[in-house]
Scaffold this motif. Structure first.
Motif, PDB file in Angstrom:
ATOM      1  N   SER A   1      47.016  39.187  64.295  1.00  0.00           N
ATOM      2  CA  SER A   1      46.577  38.223  65.091  1.00  0.00           C
ATOM      3  C   SER A   1      47.414  36.963  64.995  1.00  0.00           C
ATOM      4  O   SER A   1      48.119  37.134  63.715  1.00  0.00           O
ATOM      5  N   ALA A   2      47.363  35.822  65.376  1.00  0.00           N
ATOM      6  CA  ALA A   2      48.096  34.461  65.096  1.00  0.00           C
ATOM      7  C   ALA A   2      47.115  33.252  65.161  1.00  0.00           C
ATOM      8  O   ALA A   2      46.232  33.344  65.915  1.00  0.00           O
ATOM      9  N   LEU A   3      47.380  32.440  64.085  1.00  0.00           N
ATOM     10  CA  LEU A   3      46.526  31.149  64.067  1.00  0.00           C
ATOM     11  C   LEU A   3      47.385  30.223  64.285  1.00  0.00           C
ATOM     12  O   LEU A   3      48.540  30.065  64.051  1.00  0.00           O
ATOM     13  N   ILE A   4      47.035  29.416  65.227  1.00  0.00           N
ATOM     14  CA  ILE A   4      48.015  28.113  65.687  1.00  0.00           C
ATOM     15  C   ILE A   4      47.097  26.941  65.519  1.00  0.00           C
ATOM     16  O   ILE A   4      45.962  26.732  65.947  1.00  0.00           O
ATOM     17  N   LEU A   5      47.520  26.199  64.435  1.00  0.00           N
ATOM     18  CA  LEU A   5      46.927  25.053  64.093  1.00  0.00           C
ATOM     19  C   LEU A   5      47.681  23.728  64.717  1.00  0.00           C
ATOM     20  O   LEU A   5      49.051  23.672  64.864  1.00  0.00           O
ATOM     21  N   ILE A   6      46.851  23.109  65.381  1.00  0.00           N
ATOM     22  CA  ILE A   6      47.387  21.708  65.893  1.00  0.00           C
ATOM     23  C   ILE A   6      46.768  20.564  65.710  1.00  0.00           C
ATOM     24  O   ILE A   6      45.411  20.363  65.589  1.00  0.00           O
ATOM     25  N   ASN A   7      47.731  19.512  65.136  1.00  0.00           N
ATOM     26  CA  ASN A   7      46.915  18.152  64.818  1.00  0.00           C
ATOM     27  C   ASN A   7      46.766  17.371  65.965  1.00  0.00           C
ATOM     28  O   ASN A   7      47.718  16.715  66.641  1.00  0.00           O
ATOM     29  N   ALA A   8      45.557  17.097  66.146  1.00  0.00           N
ATOM     30  CA  ALA A   8      45.250  16.576  67.448  1.00  0.00           C
ATOM     31  C   ALA A   8      45.396  15.106  67.482  1.00  0.00           C
ATOM     32  O   ALA A   8      45.578  14.435  68.589  1.00  0.00           O
ATOM     33  N   ASP A   9      45.611  14.599  66.185  1.00  0.00           N
ATOM     34  CA  ASP A   9      45.870  13.061  66.261  1.00  0.00           C
ATOM     35  C   ASP A   9      47.423  12.650  66.575  1.00  0.00           C
ATOM     36  O   ASP A   9      47.573  11.719  66.924  1.00  0.00           O
TER      37      ASP A   9
END
Length: 184
Positions: free
Chosen positions: A97-105
């Motif tokens: 699987s893949a993990l996508i981390l997004i900085n919301a700020d």
């Protein structure tokens, strides 16, 4: 193919989470039709720079199979340094699987978020291609000081990484189909 959207140490971002969930479903279908490869199960996590460093280090450690203290320390240090500069990161997982981390700020409006989401989903599609996961694991292990890779393989990885980035930037126009005017 399963897509989950969640937050990590991000209180008070309910509307951002709802927007992310609605855009994620559309973006996964759009990228899946446009980019060669197979879309893996994707977990999208909205977080802050600090949370991004923490989750990124944990994902790198899991991917490399690191157990010694030096590798863990190096992963945490690299995660902190990287999370200051980037908006998002896609990381393959050992289970495929893949993990996508997004900085919301770092995303002021849904248009910017859509462009970043499409970019990172293209990377998730690339992980399913032949040899890509093994190459990323080898480079991660080398970066954490677990197992050295030959200089030739390192240069090849950097060359292919540059091509993959160009492909992801080239597909950002798909964000216009999610939110008109997003990729302008």
């Amino acid at each position: 193919m399963k897509t989950t959207v969640s937050t990590h140490k991000l209180p008070g971002y309910g509307s951002t989470l709802r927007t992310a969930k609605s855009l994620a479903d559309q973006a996964v279908r759009l990228v899946g039709r446009s980019v060669p490869g197979r879309m893996p199960d994707v977990q999208i996590t909205l977080t802050t720079a600090r949370g991004m460093a923490e989750l990124s280090a944990a994902a790198d450690i899991a991917l490399a199979g690191a157990a010694d203290r030096r590798a863990v320390t190096r992963a945490v240090r690299d995660g902190k340094r990287m999370s200051r500069d980037i908006q998002a990161r896609a990381i393959p997982r050992p289970d495929g699987s893949a993990l996508i981390l997004i900085n919301a700020d770092k995303h002021a409006d849904p248009g910017e978020f859509a462009v970043t989401l499409v970019h990172e989903l293209v990377h998730a599609m690339q992980f399913s291609r032949k040899g890509v996961l093994e190459r990323i694991v080898r480079d991660t292990r080398d970066g954490l000081g677990i197992e050295r890779q030959p200089r030739r393989q390192s240069r090849e990885h950097l060359r292919l990484l540059k091509q993959e980035e160009q492909e992801a930037y080239g597909r950002e126009y798909l964000a216009n189909q999610l939110i008109p005017g997003a990729a302008a």
